[in-house]
Design a protein around this motif. Structure first.
Motif, PDB file in Angstrom:
ATOM      1  N   LEU A 169     -78.464  51.188  41.165  1.00  0.00           N
ATOM      2  CA  LEU A 169     -79.734  50.394  40.500  1.00  0.00           C
ATOM      3  C   LEU A 169     -79.631  49.030  40.702  1.00  0.00           C
ATOM      4  O   LEU A 169     -80.875  48.316  40.962  1.00  0.00           O
ATOM      5  CB  LEU A 169     -79.966  51.131  39.285  1.00  0.00           C
ATOM      6  CG  LEU A 169     -80.357  52.654  39.181  1.00  0.00           C
ATOM      7  CD1 LEU A 169     -80.452  52.921  37.858  1.00  0.00           C
ATOM      8  CD2 LEU A 169     -81.759  52.836  39.596  1.00  0.00           C
ATOM      9  N   LEU A 170     -78.730  48.436  40.435  1.00  0.00           N
ATOM     10  CA  LEU A 170     -78.391  47.156  40.135  1.00  0.00           C
ATOM     11  C   LEU A 170     -78.379  46.134  41.615  1.00  0.00           C
ATOM     12  O   LEU A 170     -78.722  45.049  41.821  1.00  0.00           O
ATOM     13  CB  LEU A 170     -77.452  46.566  39.574  1.00  0.00           C
ATOM     14  CG  LEU A 170     -77.679  46.724  37.711  1.00  0.00           C
ATOM     15  CD1 LEU A 170     -76.443  46.374  37.192  1.00  0.00           C
ATOM     16  CD2 LEU A 170     -78.733  46.271  37.163  1.00  0.00           C
ATOM     17  N   SER A 171     -78.106  47.049  42.720  1.00  0.00           N
ATOM     18  CA  SER A 171     -77.982  46.744  43.972  1.00  0.00           C
ATOM     19  C   SER A 171     -79.277  46.291  44.788  1.00  0.00           C
ATOM     20  O   SER A 171     -79.195  45.648  45.789  1.00  0.00           O
ATOM     21  CB  SER A 171     -77.136  47.709  44.773  1.00  0.00           C
ATOM     22  OG  SER A 171     -75.919  47.979  44.507  1.00  0.00           O
ATOM     23  N   GLN A 172     -80.259  46.600  44.158  1.00  0.00           N
ATOM     24  CA  GLN A 172     -81.634  46.083  44.712  1.00  0.00           C
ATOM     25  C   GLN A 172     -81.745  44.573  44.438  1.00  0.00           C
ATOM     26  O   GLN A 172     -82.533  44.177  45.441  1.00  0.00           O
ATOM     27  CB  GLN A 172     -82.811  46.861  43.690  1.00  0.00           C
ATOM     28  CG  GLN A 172     -82.906  48.300  43.641  1.00  0.00           C
ATOM     29  CD  GLN A 172     -83.814  48.750  42.517  1.00  0.00           C
ATOM     30  OE1 GLN A 172     -84.759  48.233  42.431  1.00  0.00           O
ATOM     31  NE2 GLN A 172     -83.317  49.876  41.872  1.00  0.00           N
ATOM     32  N   LEU A 173     -80.951  44.126  43.347  1.00  0.00           N
ATOM     33  CA  LEU A 173     -80.925  42.437  43.210  1.00  0.00           C
ATOM     34  C   LEU A 173     -80.187  42.140  44.589  1.00  0.00           C
ATOM     35  O   LEU A 173     -79.329  42.549  44.938  1.00  0.00           O
ATOM     36  CB  LEU A 173     -80.314  42.031  42.115  1.00  0.00           C
ATOM     37  CG  LEU A 173     -81.326  42.431  40.775  1.00  0.00           C
ATOM     38  CD1 LEU A 173     -80.353  42.279  39.539  1.00  0.00           C
ATOM     39  CD2 LEU A 173     -82.414  41.500  40.918  1.00  0.00           C
ATOM     40  N   GLU A 174     -80.565  40.786  45.213  1.00  0.00           N
ATOM     41  CA  GLU A 174     -79.778  40.058  46.042  1.00  0.00           C
ATOM     42  C   GLU A 174     -78.976  39.154  45.170  1.00  0.00           C
ATOM     43  O   GLU A 174     -79.189  38.864  43.999  1.00  0.00           O
ATOM     44  CB  GLU A 174     -80.721  39.284  46.958  1.00  0.00           C
ATOM     45  CG  GLU A 174     -81.644  40.076  47.737  1.00  0.00           C
ATOM     46  CD  GLU A 174     -82.499  39.274  48.777  1.00  0.00           C
ATOM     47  OE1 GLU A 174     -82.305  38.063  48.766  1.00  0.00           O
ATOM     48  OE2 GLU A 174     -83.069  39.943  49.390  1.00  0.00           O
ATOM     49  N   GLY A 175     -78.052  38.532  45.879  1.00  0.00           N
ATOM     50  CA  GLY A 175     -77.054  37.785  45.266  1.00  0.00           C
ATOM     51  C   GLY A 175     -76.183  38.228  43.954  1.00  0.00           C
ATOM     52  O   GLY A 175     -75.900  37.471  43.203  1.00  0.00           O
ATOM     53  N   GLN A 182     -84.524  38.398  37.580  1.00  0.00           N
ATOM     54  CA  GLN A 182     -85.749  37.994  38.415  1.00  0.00           C
ATOM     55  C   GLN A 182     -86.706  36.924  37.673  1.00  0.00           C
ATOM     56  O   GLN A 182     -86.827  36.124  38.353  1.00  0.00           O
ATOM     57  CB  GLN A 182     -86.749  39.053  38.802  1.00  0.00           C
ATOM     58  CG  GLN A 182     -86.003  40.081  39.773  1.00  0.00           C
ATOM     59  CD  GLN A 182     -86.823  41.280  40.300  1.00  0.00           C
ATOM     60  OE1 GLN A 182     -87.581  41.783  39.351  1.00  0.00           O
ATOM     61  NE2 GLN A 182     -86.520  42.043  41.123  1.00  0.00           N
ATOM     62  N   SER A 183     -86.620  37.222  36.362  1.00  0.00           N
ATOM     63  CA  SER A 183     -87.317  36.102  35.670  1.00  0.00           C
ATOM     64  C   SER A 183     -86.719  34.941  35.443  1.00  0.00           C
ATOM     65  O   SER A 183     -87.346  33.757  35.583  1.00  0.00           O
ATOM     66  CB  SER A 183     -87.523  36.519  34.259  1.00  0.00           C
ATOM     67  OG  SER A 183     -88.525  37.802  34.176  1.00  0.00           O
ATOM     68  N   LEU A 184     -85.367  34.920  35.248  1.00  0.00           N
ATOM     69  CA  LEU A 184     -84.585  33.657  35.214  1.00  0.00           C
ATOM     70  C   LEU A 184     -84.520  33.185  36.650  1.00  0.00           C
ATOM     71  O   LEU A 184     -84.426  31.578  36.528  1.00  0.00           O
ATOM     72  CB  LEU A 184     -83.085  33.983  34.767  1.00  0.00           C
ATOM     73  CG  LEU A 184     -83.160  34.365  33.197  1.00  0.00           C
ATOM     74  CD1 LEU A 184     -81.717  34.914  33.001  1.00  0.00           C
ATOM     75  CD2 LEU A 184     -83.250  33.426  32.484  1.00  0.00           C
TER      76      LEU A 184
END
Length: 384
Positions: free
Chosen positions: A279-285, A378-380
Motif C-alpha cells: 500500500l505504501l509503495s504507491q508513494l514515490e521516493g 503527500q501533504s508535507l
C-alpha cells in the motif's frame, strides 16, 4: 477517548491477558521467596521459577542451569560483555561488535574502551547484514568476545547466527548475541548455532517489563563470567538479588504462548507487513531499510524522501503510535545510527518510520495506517 493504533511493537508489547492471569496468584497467594527453602511458601515459588527456567531453556535448546534471570536485556547485555571482559582479561582485551547494535551493547563496549580495551565496530552491508569474511579476518588471538545481535530492533534484519557461531568457535572466541527482538519469534538453537551467551527480555513478547535472562554456556566450552551484582550469590553466583517470581512466571508463560503460536502468527503478521509495504509503495521516493526478506515478520522500516521527520511523526501521532528508531534512545534527537550505518544521509535517516506489527493488530488497522501515511506524506511534500 480514541486511542491511536499501536504499531510500535518493537519498542514494547502489551502484556497478554493469559500472561496476566498466570502471574496474578504469585502476587498474593504464592508470594514466597524462591530462596526460602525451609517452608512451603518458598517451595511453591521455587517450583514456579524452576518451571519457567525450563521453558526458557527449552526455547533455545539449553539446560535450565544455563538460564540466569536478569531485569531485562540491557542488564543481560551488560553482564555478558563486562562479565567476559573481566573474566578473560588475562587472555586478551579485544572485543568485536557491529555498527548497528543496540546501545545496550555499544555503550558497555565504549565504557570498556575507557578502561583500555580495544573495541572494533564492524560496518554492515547496505541491507544491514554482516560481512562474514570481514568478521573472520578481524578476529585475532587476543579477541575475547564477538557480540552480534540476532534481530535488529530498528530494521528487523536477521543476522546469520550459525555462520557467526561457526567462525567464533573456530577462532576460540566467545560469541554473544542480543536476542531481545528474536526470542520465540524465530527458531533459536544455542547448540547448532554455537552461541555462548544470549540475552533476551520479556516485554517484546507480551510479558511484563522488568524481566529478562542471559543464557551462559556451561560446556563445550564452559563460559566464565565475572558477576556485576554482588550480594547473596543467586543465579549460580552470576546475578545476586531476590528473584521476582511473578515476572519470571509471566516470562515463562509468554514464551510458551509465543512458541505454540509462532508458525501461524508469523505467517499472519508477515502478510500484514507485506500488505502495508504494498500500500505504501504507491508513494514515490520511499526506501525499505534492511534486507527485504531476512527480517522479523512484524518489522517494516521505511525512509521517506523530501519529508521532515519531526513533521511526519507529528502528522501521524493522532492516528497511530509509531517510532523513528529505538525506544531506548528516544530522547536523542539525532538520526538513527542504524540507518546511517546503512549509508543513509542524516536527513533521510531522520525521515524514517519503524512500523512494528504485533499480535493484536488487524488488517483493517493496516489499511487505516497506510491511508494516513500516504495522505500525510503527500501533504508535507506539497508544502516544500
Amino acid at each position: 477517548m480514541h486511542r491511536p493504533i499501536y504499531l510500535d511493537n518493537q519498542a514494547t508489547t502489551p502484556v497478554d491477558q493469559r500472561v496476566v492471569d498466570t502471574m496474578l496468584p504469585y502476587f498474593t497467594e504464592y508470594f514466597g521467596n524462591p530462596s526460602s527453602i525451609n517452608h512451603q511458601y518458598g517451595w511453591e515459588a521455587e517450583a514456579a521459577v524452576k518451571n519457567a527456567r525450563q521453558i526458557l531453556a527449552n526455547a533455545i535448546n539449553a539446560s535450565p542451569e544455563e538460564i540466569i534471570f536478569t531485569s531485562g536485556a540491557t542488564e543481560a547485555n551488560n553482564l555478558a560483555i563486562k562479565g567476559i571482559a573481566e573474566a578473560y582479561f588475562q587472555k586478551g582485551q579485544h572485543i568485536i561488535t557491529l555498527a548497528t547494535e543496540h546501545n545496550a551493547v555499544i555503550d558497555p563496549c565504549k565504557y570498556l574502551e575507557t578502561l583500555g580495551f580495544e573495541i572494533t565496530i564492524l560496518p554492515v552491508e547496505k541491507d544491514g547484514l554482516i560481512d562474514l569474511n570481514l568478521l573472520e579476518k578481524t578476529i585475532r588471538d587476543d579477541t575475547i568476545l564477538v557480540s552480534i545481535m540476532a534481530a535488529n530492533n530498528e530494521i528487523g534484519v536477521l543476522q546469520p547466527l550459525a555462520e557467526i557461531g561457526r567462525i567464533c568457535h573456530k577462532k576460540n572466541t566467545v560469541f554473544h548475541t542480543d536476542s531481545a527482538q528474536a526470542i520465540a519469534k524465530i527458531p533459536l538453537d544455542v547448540q547448532t548455532m554455537q552461541i555462548d551467551l544470549m540475552s533476551f527480555t520479556g516485554h517484546k513478547i507480551y510479558a511484563p517489563k522488568g524481566i529478562g535472562a542471559l543464557y551462559v554456556r556451561r560446556r563445550n566450552p564452559r563460559v566464565k563470567l565475572a558477576p556485576q551484582l554482588h550480594g547473596g550469590g543467586h543465579e549460580r553466583g552470576m546475578r545476586s538479588g531476590t528473584l521476582y517470581t511473578p515476572q519470571i512466571v509471566g516470562f515463562g508463560k509468554a514464551i510458551e504462548i509465543a512458541l505454540a503460536e509462532r508458525e501461524k502468527e508469523s505467517d499472519r503478521i508477515t502478510k500484514l507487513r507485506e500488505k502495508l509495504w504494498k500500500l505504501l509503495s504507491q508513494l514515490e521516493g520511499i526506501h525499505l531499510n534492511g534486507h527485504p526478506t531476512q527480517r522479523l515478520p512484524g518489522n517494516l522500516n521505511i525512509s521517506f524522501e523530501s519529508v521532515d521527520g519531526a513533521a511526519l511523526l507529528l502528522g501521524l501521532q493522532s492516528v497511530m503510535a509509531v517510532s523513528s528508531g529505538s525506544a531506548c534512545s528516544s530522547t536523542n534527537t539525532l538520526s538513527s545510527h542504524v540507518l546511517t550505518a546503512l549509508g543513509h544521509s542524516e536527513k533521510l535517516a531522520y525521515a524514517s518510520i519503524r512500523f512494528g506489527i504485533g499480535r493484536f493488530n488487524t488488517e483493517e488497522e493496516i489499511e487505516i495506517v497506510a491511508q494516513q501515511v500516504i495522505s500525510t506524506v503527500q501533504s508535507l511534500r506539497q508544502l516544500q
